[in-house]
Design a protein around this motif. Sequence first.
Motif, mmCIF file in Angstrom:
data_model
loop_
_atom_site.group_PDB
_atom_site.id
_atom_site.type_symbol
_atom_site.label_atom_id
_atom_site.label_comp_id
_atom_site.label_asym_id
_atom_site.label_seq_id
_atom_site.Cartn_x
_atom_site.Cartn_y
_atom_site.Cartn_z
ATOM 1 N N TYR A 226 0.745 -1.157 -0.008
ATOM 2 C CA TYR A 226 0.069 -0.025 -0.080
ATOM 3 C C TYR A 226 0.946 1.155 -0.037
ATOM 4 O O TYR A 226 1.899 1.144 0.526
ATOM 5 C CB TYR A 226 -1.002 -0.062 1.229
ATOM 6 N N MET B 246 -4.827 5.277 6.220
ATOM 7 C CA MET B 246 -3.818 4.264 5.520
ATOM 8 C C MET B 246 -2.985 3.701 6.752
ATOM 9 O O MET B 246 -2.560 2.474 6.839
ATOM 10 C CB MET B 246 -2.940 4.950 4.580
ATOM 11 N N SER C 76 -7.325 -5.135 6.101
ATOM 12 C CA SER C 76 -6.854 -5.433 4.694
ATOM 13 C C SER C 76 -7.329 -6.835 4.347
ATOM 14 O O SER C 76 -6.874 -7.872 4.863
ATOM 15 C CB SER C 76 -5.539 -5.488 4.376
#
Length: 128
Positions: A11, A21, A28
């Motif tokens: 990512y 994030m 995820s």
Amino acid sequence: VRSAHIGVVWYPPPRPDNPNMFYLGLSSGKLNKFLSCGRPVICSGGIHGYLEMIEGNGLGLVCNHADELPSAVSRIEDNYQLITQNIREFYLEHLEFENCFKGVIDSILTGTTGLSGAVVTSSTRLNT
């Protein structure tokens, strides 16, 4: 995912204008899918908890830059059997649905719960 030998969970690094994030972690689906298939993972750095979970439990490696990937692949290959065993044990204990939610499932099936004396039964109805 099952056909992969090593999973890459990569990512973009967290930025001040996108702090979500940083907290991606186990949300995820890609990471969970690779682990559920018993595949070692290489994850991007900067995601909260990845270093501790992945390297701390011997599930793979965390890299901060893409140029570290070839070395990470080699290190995983050198320890592949041990890493896959670590993944099996970790996944069953910490991520496998039935083990993680056994108490919830048992409560539903038996009609009891430890939540403030509430009882869940097949006859429980919502007031409308």
